[in-house]
Design an enzyme around this catalytic site. Structure first.
Site, short mmCIF file in Angstrom:
data_model
loop_
_atom_site.label_atom_id
_atom_site.label_comp_id
_atom_site.label_asym_id
_atom_site.label_seq_id
_atom_site.Cartn_x
_atom_site.Cartn_y
_atom_site.Cartn_z
N ASP A 231 100.36 48.36 26.04
CA ASP A 231 98.90 48.37 26.20
C ASP A 231 98.29 49.76 26.12
O ASP A 231 97.07 49.91 26.10
CB ASP A 231 98.53 47.74 27.57
CG ASP A 231 97.73 46.46 27.40
OD1 ASP A 231 97.29 46.17 26.27
OD2 ASP A 231 97.54 45.74 28.39
N GLN B 277 99.94 40.89 31.85
CA GLN B 277 98.71 40.18 31.50
C GLN B 277 97.74 40.20 32.69
O GLN B 277 98.08 39.79 33.78
CB GLN B 277 99.04 38.74 31.11
CG GLN B 277 97.84 37.91 30.69
CD GLN B 277 97.20 38.39 29.40
OE1 GLN B 277 97.88 38.67 28.43
NE2 GLN B 277 95.89 38.50 29.41
N LYS C 111 99.85 35.68 21.77
CA LYS C 111 100.73 36.85 21.57
C LYS C 111 102.14 36.39 21.18
O LYS C 111 102.77 37.00 20.31
CB LYS C 111 100.75 37.72 22.83
CG LYS C 111 99.46 38.51 23.01
CD LYS C 111 99.28 39.01 24.44
CE LYS C 111 97.89 39.63 24.60
NZ LYS C 111 97.54 39.88 26.00
#
Length: 290
Positions: A124, A101, A57
């Protein structure tokens, strides 16, 4: 019996195309806004797979000209400390997207942390407010993996309206939001799961079959309708007898590919699309916040 095999849905190539488009958009927006878009990724502990995802990422952010704010915390970090950091990031004008995460160490409440993220910075797309907007059919940040599946179907001009879509898996990460996205595109949707009886009978009815169960090679060729579209959301690491590890999906690729018309590979299918949609959400938030 067909001698041909399924057409591969190349998520890696599409993800690169999306990232190229985002890079161009950032080049146009940055002089007006006066700063690049910013993504903050919070990682707790030393899970090796998570470390790889976070690095990927960060690299993707650098490639696009985005600012990356990595926060790596020791495994024993408390819930209160993490919530405080998220609240600070909510107020930080340089940050457009925040991502926690997963998985987290067992002493942490991931749902409570997710609720702490400001909905407009929810990269997200999993905050209850964003999921609520999805339920209502309103615009908002979308869950990355399901959004990646939908974008891939669109790219290959696979018609969803009127088709029977079967999603195997009912998680809040994939199964439930994907079911809603397919409904919005006028598919008839069945969501199957671990308690579903006669699963193979149901999967064989699917024009579009999505496997999101987290079990390696769970869906085999005899469970798939001839000519179906087979989408593999799973990514499972298997250690072979020679100690080398391979990545496989939830579909048994070897037996499904000769039956399906379209199939996603693992790796190179939905995985890269998830990262691309995360970046897309961050840039969308960047654009909308000005």
């Amino acid at each position: 019996m067909r001698s041909t095999t399924a057409c591969l849905l190349n998520g890696k190539a599409l993800a690169e195309k999306i990232q190229g488009d985002l890079k161009e958009l950032i080049t146009i927006l940055q002089p007006k806004i006066g700063r690049p878009p910013g993504l903050a990724v919070l990682m707790v502990g030393d899970d090796p797979a998570s470390a790889v995802y976070v690095r990927n990422k960060e690299r993707a952010c650098a490639k696009l000209g985005m600012a990356s704010f990595g926060h790596h915390f020791p495994g024993q970090t408390s819930q209160t400390e993490l919530e405080k950091v998220i609240q600070e990031l909510n107020q930080d004008p340089r940050v457009d997207g925040i991502l926690v995460q997963l998985p987290l160490p067992p002493h942490l409440d991931s749902v409570a942390l997710l609720h702490t993220i400001a909905p407009e910075k929810d990269a997200d797309g999993l905050h209850p407010m964003n999921l609520g907007r999805l339920v209502r059919g309103e615009s908002g940040l979308r869950s990355c993996t399901p959004a990646g599946v939908m974008r891939l179907l669109e790219e290959y001009q696979i018609e969803v309206a009127g088709k029977h879509a079967v999603v195997v898996g009912r998680s809040i990460l994939v199964g439930k939001p994907l079911g809603l996205m397919l409904l919005k595109k006028n598919a008839t949707v069945t969501i199957a799961h671990s308690r579903t009886q006669n699963l193979a009978e149901i999967t064989r009815q699917a024009d579009i079959l999505i496997a999101a169960v987290g079990k390696p090679q769970f869906i085999t060729g005899d469970m798939v309708k001839q000519g179906a579209v087979a989408i593999d959301v799973g990514i499972n690491r298997i250690v072979k007898s020679d100690d080398n590890a391979i990545l496989v999906g939830d579909l048994d690729f070897e037996s499904v590919a000769p039956v399906a018309d379209y199939i996603t590979p693992v790796p190179g299918g939905i995985g890269p699309m998830t990262v691309a949609m995360l970046l897309y959400n961050t840039v969308l938030s960047y654009q909308d916040r000005q």
